[in-house]
Design a protein around this motif. Sequence first.
Motif: not given
Length: 341
Positions: A17-18, A30-38, A76-81, A102-108
């Motif tokens: 749950q992101l 990036r959201m679509k790529a993650i969702l498409d991965s299942g 109730n999330l597992d991570g944030i993009v 957990a975090v996934f962040c754009q650069k920089p």
Amino acid sequence: MNELISEEDAAAGRRLQLGFLGVGWIGRHRMKAILDSGVAEAAAIADPSADMAREAQALAPDARIVADLAAMFDQNLDGIVIATPSANHAEQSIRALGAGFAVFCQKPLGRTAAEVKAVVDASRTADRLLGVDLSYRHTEGMQQIRQLIRSNALGSIFAVDLTFHNAYGPDKPWFYDKNQSGGGCVIDLGVHLVDLALWCLDFPSVINVTSALRAGGKRLESKDRVEDFAAATLTLAGGEIIRLTCSWRLHAGCDAEIGADFFGTEGGASFRNVDGSFYDFAAVRMSGTSSETLALPPDNWGGRAAVDWARRLARGERYDPACENFIAVAEAIDGIYGAGG
């Protein structure tokens, strides 16, 4: 504090749950790529633009639109993009990690090495997985080249030439505000180049940096302006020489010129965009006057960094010491700005 996905949940196939903070073009991609991965679902979306939030929700109708990062902490999330303007990256990442996500962040990841180090420290303290969208690492061509280098198939690498010219330049005003962006084309484009070189060479120390920064063709002298052209030379601890150039709005004759050339004592390798494309790349291995194709388009690489982070998170991975290499990249960027005056 949010709890990591359990091994039992992962084994049962529960999807992450992101939350997605910032859903402009790149955030939605990036959201679509993650969702498409299942591997994950979008549970929460936040963006200052109601229109952007609604467009993102069209990809995930069950996601809840919330006001901001603080409101995500109640989900109730597992991570944030995170895909917000650069000035917010470090502060938002630190807050999210500190809240147990957990975090996934754009650069920089930060505008300076000090900001990046603070985020990495927060990841270590919270024992949460941190990822950054250094997306070119995940192209097929660069994967192949790195494997050649690390297997010593090219001998000892002694020189690297790097190029990233974007003939358009950013279309959002905050990119040109140094307080918001941290700098111009170096921190926007050069960060990818520096990362690719150091990543392929296993992050040796940078011992010397020289650089020249330009704005509108003239030497950059005002601390308030950002550069639109940069040339830099980095000398590494083993004597390797990295030369890079990057720019916005250069008269390049095409949309973009992107390349990374590695020269070793036993051969070379080259990664370059095809026909001025931002998305299509070819890679070749070179020996004397001959070359061998390593990779050709198409290669749907854009969202792979985000998907890789999500899959690692789904496996229950926590703090990864390798994220300390983000600091090394940021220190090199600081060095380019410092040497350029």
